[in-house]
Write an enzyme that holds these catalytic residues in place. Structure first.
Site, PDB file in Angstrom:
ATOM      1  N   LYS A  28       0.216  -1.052   0.116  1.00  0.00           N
ATOM      2  CA  LYS A  28      -0.032  -0.292  -0.097  1.00  0.00           C
ATOM      3  C   LYS A  28       0.805   1.845  -0.129  1.00  0.00           C
ATOM      4  CE  LYS A  28      -2.307  -1.571   4.061  1.00  0.00           C
ATOM      5  NZ  LYS A  28      -1.294  -2.416   4.693  1.00  0.00           N
ATOM      6  N   ARG A  76      -9.978   1.495   8.114  1.00  0.00           N
ATOM      7  CA  ARG A  76      -9.381  -0.697   7.958  1.00  0.00           C
ATOM      8  C   ARG A  76     -11.334  -0.606   8.640  1.00  0.00           C
ATOM      9  NH1 ARG A  76      -3.748   0.358   8.613  1.00  0.00           N
ATOM     10  NH2 ARG A  76      -2.819  -1.255   8.780  1.00  0.00           N
ATOM     11  N   ARG A 123      11.436  -6.194   5.615  1.00  0.00           N
ATOM     12  CA  ARG A 123      11.520  -5.218   5.349  1.00  0.00           C
ATOM     13  C   ARG A 123      12.539  -4.479   6.283  1.00  0.00           C
ATOM     14  NH1 ARG A 123       6.194  -2.423   5.573  1.00  0.00           N
ATOM     15  NH2 ARG A 123       5.529  -3.023   7.420  1.00  0.00           N
ATOM     16  N   ARG A 145      11.116  -2.111  12.020  1.00  0.00           N
ATOM     17  CA  ARG A 145      10.219  -1.779  12.868  1.00  0.00           C
ATOM     18  C   ARG A 145       9.733  -2.724  13.684  1.00  0.00           C
ATOM     19  NH1 ARG A 145       4.651  -0.157   8.637  1.00  0.00           N
ATOM     20  NH2 ARG A 145       3.477  -1.375  10.180  1.00  0.00           N
ATOM     21  N   ARG A 164      -1.383  -8.625  13.905  1.00  0.00           N
ATOM     22  CA  ARG A 164      -1.381  -7.774  12.534  1.00  0.00           C
ATOM     23  C   ARG A 164      -2.524  -8.664  11.083  1.00  0.00           C
ATOM     24  NH1 ARG A 164       3.853  -5.283  10.828  1.00  0.00           N
ATOM     25  NH2 ARG A 164       2.915  -4.046   9.348  1.00  0.00           N
TER      26      ARG A 164
END
Ligand code: AP5
Length: 217
Positions: free
Chosen positions: A14, A89, A128, A161, A172
């Protein structure tokens, strides 16, 4: 005026797509995750309220995030349009956004839903790395920085993160699955709703999304 909502699971791309499309259309990229993380880093009241939820991979309360986003949309910088990354969301948020469009007599937004298999998502998220200074994202294998752990753009340190650790990712993804069905039902009746395959190479995907937006406007 181009208003675009990007739906998709954690790691769908996204943010990657929103950044590219925002450049192309010269409109702001509004990422709820970035807003919340910035508030956490600055130690604001919002950051304090949001921090625990994010660490656990849960959603922050609907009213907290919705108020911030709707206020942002009223700002001058959103006059020519915007890209919403991470909002809405939940169905509650989607309905509030729809009410907002009705109240200000605007058409609904374009909604794109980026789909990717879970196993690809986990690889993407665990690999990531994010620049502490400018927020640019990399991937240790697919998109490594030129110098180890240093951002290509600003030379800031690259970090993982806290919510990109495997135990939080599982939660998540669960949280996402609980919400997405209702959102898909809500938006799929709109003529401005389109599904995209997020396993495509990022630039190809951007081209396909841009083509869809251009043909539908
Ligand atoms: P947020 O920051 O929005 O996280 P997310 O939705 O989980 O999404 P991600 O940022 O993990 O992934 P992305 O889809 O943007 O993928 P990206 O482009 O980075 O939210 C964080 C938290 O904030 C939430 O858990 C929640 O607590 C809270 N929150 C936020 N909004 C909220 C709301 N509205 N209500 C309540 N709470 C809210 O790409 C991922 C990786 O894959 C990168 O390494 C990238 O290089 C790579 N990649 C991207 N595209 C491709 C591709 N096509 N091919 C190969 N690799 C790719």
């Amino acid at each position: 005026m181009l208003k675009l909502i990007i739906l998709g699971p954690p790691g769908a791309g996204k943010g990657t797509q929103a950044i590219k499309l925002a450049k192309t259309y010269r409109i702001p990229h509004i990422s709820t995750g970035d807003i919340l993380r910035d508030n956490i880093n600055r130690g604001t009241n919002l950051g304090e309220q949001a921090s625990g939820f994010i660490k656990r991979g849960e959603l922050v309360p609907d009213n907290l995030i919705t108020k911030i986003i709707l206020e942002k949309l009223d700002g001058e910088e959103c006059n020519l349009g915007y890209i919403l990354d991470g909002f809405p969301r939940t169905i509650w948020q989607a309905k509030k956004l729809d009410d907002y469009f009705r109240r200000i007599k605007q058409n609904s937004a374009f909604v794109i839903n980026i789909k990717v298999d879970d196993n690809i998502l986990v690889d993407r998220i665990t690999g990531r790395r994010t620049c502490q200074k400018c927020g640019a994202t990399y991937h240790i294998i697919n998109l490594p920085p030129k110098f180890e752990n240093k951002c290509n753009i600003c030379r800031g340190n690259l970090v993982q993160r806290p919510d990109d650790k495997i135990n939080v990712i599982v939660n998540r993804l669960e949280v996402f699955k609980l919400q997405i069905k209702k959102l898909e039902e809500f938006y799929s009746i709109s003529p401005n709703y389109q599904i995209f395959d997020g396993s495509e190479e990022p630039n190809n995907l951007t081209k396909k999304i841009a083509k869809y937006l251009c043909c539908s406007e």
